[in-house]
Design an enzyme around this catalytic site. Sequence first.
Site, PDB file in Angstrom:
ATOM      1  N   ASP A 259     -21.687  -5.264 -30.497  1.00 56.68           N
ATOM      2  CA  ASP A 259     -21.910  -4.158 -31.431  1.00 56.68           C
ATOM      3  C   ASP A 259     -20.583  -3.640 -32.008  1.00 56.68           C
ATOM      4  O   ASP A 259     -20.591  -2.857 -32.956  1.00 56.68           O
ATOM      5  CB  ASP A 259     -22.697  -3.028 -30.772  1.00 56.68           C
ATOM      6  CG  ASP A 259     -22.174  -2.662 -29.393  1.00 56.68           C
ATOM      7  OD1 ASP A 259     -21.994  -3.584 -28.572  1.00 56.68           O
ATOM      8  OD2 ASP A 259     -21.939  -1.469 -29.136  1.00 56.68           O
TER       9      ASP A 259
ATOM     10  N   ASP B 108     -24.042   2.806 -14.429  1.00 56.27           N
ATOM     11  CA  ASP B 108     -22.893   3.177 -15.251  1.00 56.27           C
ATOM     12  C   ASP B 108     -23.051   4.595 -15.803  1.00 56.27           C
ATOM     13  O   ASP B 108     -24.150   5.143 -15.864  1.00 56.27           O
ATOM     14  CB  ASP B 108     -22.728   2.185 -16.408  1.00 56.27           C
ATOM     15  CG  ASP B 108     -23.910   2.215 -17.367  1.00 56.27           C
ATOM     16  OD1 ASP B 108     -25.060   2.194 -16.878  1.00 56.27           O
ATOM     17  OD2 ASP B 108     -23.704   2.276 -18.589  1.00 56.27           O
ATOM     18  N   GLU B 109     -21.943   5.152 -16.190  1.00 54.31           N
ATOM     19  CA  GLU B 109     -21.888   6.408 -16.942  1.00 54.31           C
ATOM     20  C   GLU B 109     -22.832   7.465 -16.359  1.00 54.31           C
ATOM     21  O   GLU B 109     -23.729   7.970 -17.028  1.00 54.31           O
ATOM     22  CB  GLU B 109     -22.192   6.159 -18.421  1.00 54.31           C
ATOM     23  CG  GLU B 109     -21.135   5.269 -19.082  1.00 54.31           C
ATOM     24  CD  GLU B 109     -21.420   4.993 -20.543  1.00 54.31           C
ATOM     25  OE1 GLU B 109     -20.454   4.768 -21.301  1.00 54.31           O
ATOM     26  OE2 GLU B 109     -22.596   4.983 -20.946  1.00 54.31           O
TER      27      GLU B 109
ATOM     28  N   TRP C 233     -25.436  -3.597 -27.756  1.00 51.91           N
ATOM     29  CA  TRP C 233     -26.077  -2.290 -27.616  1.00 51.91           C
ATOM     30  C   TRP C 233     -26.596  -1.876 -28.990  1.00 51.91           C
ATOM     31  O   TRP C 233     -25.932  -2.074 -30.005  1.00 51.91           O
ATOM     32  CB  TRP C 233     -25.089  -1.265 -27.059  1.00 51.91           C
ATOM     33  CG  TRP C 233     -24.529  -1.679 -25.733  1.00 51.91           C
ATOM     34  CD1 TRP C 233     -23.338  -2.288 -25.487  1.00 51.91           C
ATOM     35  CD2 TRP C 233     -25.179  -1.558 -24.469  1.00 51.91           C
ATOM     36  NE1 TRP C 233     -23.193  -2.543 -24.143  1.00 51.91           N
ATOM     37  CE2 TRP C 233     -24.303  -2.103 -23.495  1.00 51.91           C
ATOM     38  CE3 TRP C 233     -26.404  -1.036 -24.064  1.00 51.91           C
ATOM     39  CZ2 TRP C 233     -24.630  -2.137 -22.143  1.00 51.91           C
ATOM     40  CZ3 TRP C 233     -26.726  -1.068 -22.713  1.00 51.91           C
ATOM     41  CH2 TRP C 233     -25.834  -1.609 -21.763  1.00 51.91           C
ATOM     42  N   THR C 234     -27.781  -1.259 -29.023  1.00 55.32           N
ATOM     43  CA  THR C 234     -28.472  -1.120 -30.298  1.00 55.32           C
ATOM     44  C   THR C 234     -28.579   0.318 -30.808  1.00 55.32           C
ATOM     45  O   THR C 234     -29.443   0.625 -31.622  1.00 55.32           O
ATOM     46  CB  THR C 234     -29.884  -1.738 -30.205  1.00 55.32           C
ATOM     47  OG1 THR C 234     -30.642  -1.053 -29.201  1.00 55.32           O
ATOM     48  CG2 THR C 234     -29.805  -3.215 -29.879  1.00 55.32           C
TER      49      THR C 234
END
EC number: 3.2.1.52
Length: 544
Positions: free
Chosen positions: A411, A317-318, A459-460
């Site tokens: 998140d 991804d991305e 996601w952190t």
Amino acid sequence: MGAAGEDDRMDLIPQARLVRTEGGSVELGSRVRLEAGAGAEGAARWMRTVLAPALGVDFDADADGPAVRLAVDPDLGPEAYRLTVTPDGVRLTGGDAQGVFWGTQTVRQLLAPAAYRRAPSPGAAPWTLPVCDIADRPRFHWRGFMLDVARHFMPKDGVLRHLDLMAAHKLNVLHLHLTDDQGWRPEITRYPRLTEVGAWRHRTKVGLKESPLWDERPHGGYYTQDDLREIVAYAGSRHITVVPEIDIPGHSQAAIAAYPELGNSDVVDTAALPVLDHWGVNPNVLAPTEATLRFYEGVLTELLDIFPGTFVHIGGDECPKEQWRASPTAQARIAELGVRDEDGLQSALIRHFDRWLADRGRRLIGWDEILEGGLAPGAAVSSWQGYAGGVAAAKAGHDVVMCPQSQVYLDWRQAPGADEPVPIAHVRTLEDVYRFEPVPAELTAAEAEHVIGTQANVWTEVLDSPRAVDYAVYPRLAALAEVAWSPLPPPAERDWAGFEARMRTHYARLDALGVEYRPPGGPRPWQRRPGVLGRPSEGPPPIV
């Protein structure tokens, strides 16, 4: 509890398919006979090592009185179970070892919430089970939770704790996001600098890029291979598969910081790149060279020896293509491979690892950007940008795990109030997650078979402690667990009021487990993060 024959859910989460009650209950004494047939030994071991200390009960093969009998009957089907409680005791039969284990989780829920503690309170009332008959099986094979330990490292014990919480909710796939720009977490013995350098950053942005705040303490950590084997074994004893994710070719600056030759050194000074200390899509991606392929084959070779599951996640991804467009090496590679453009180059990288994993009896799964430039033949897709990628993949005959950010990114903020800590994106409430439907209506029945499951992702970047992760994940993961397990009606017809009522009991279970969830009325004072900017979005999230 309902009258005889009534379809009473008894506050079970996830909801069981069929529950019949007969009235009355059976009392467990201080010694309970536990009998386990072939295939049920693991569930019996869990009852002796986890449930017995919580109850203060000895499960003894020679005890008198009510007995708990565990057995396997393949005719029930994979992961299914049948639980019958009578005045004579408990009969739990699973279609396989997994089914027996999921049945023990239901037994625990039928007891009081204190059954989720690690030791009984002195003078507690005797434990009782309602007389009932329960038949149950899961809707989806893949019932997952993605935990990002790359952005903020979670020590091993924290991961083991989340596996226990997953088991309590009948979730069976832990997708472990192990590498990113901000940190490399798995030990790779042939490439020691990945953890010597890549596992540590000098400081950390507090909040997203709009925030002026920094935590100037170094942050990091990594899992040794023995740690990872322990995590896998612990998960396996709870019938949870761990799917490792190693990002290729984007989200790779931590690896490049450790081994600069992995980056596009003909475009940027890769030797000067540190492990990234802030968040967002990053232009520093892997160089598409044969040397890079050999490097990551080495990484995956070691990980395949640790993670025995079928799937390996390679991210995908991305991946910004600016450096590849400017790189003579990347442009020569495009010509060499005979692909059309940079998207085709990324597709070629994914196809390489698809073949490489298939040759070793494994399957590649990646985020839905791996559709760009053409999907590798054996690849499965984690559909995160919405439903569209998953729909396209399913229609093309590829397996899909539905995890659209608009529905199950945990998140994202849980309410519009100013007290929500570090508010991210659109509001996604507990009810929103409960009304999530993983199978898009536009799929035919045959295409829908390719939706092998669903998962929630956390996601952190702004979740910098176990307490913050608890707040973001729970109680919404309990709703996702029911979506993944139970045969629910269409979203608009779901019994939200009934689920909310069952959650009142479930909150007490979470309390007993020590989960610092978001209370229904909003965050407690210590759960707020005043002054830390997020990036809230207004209006309903787009569904794409």
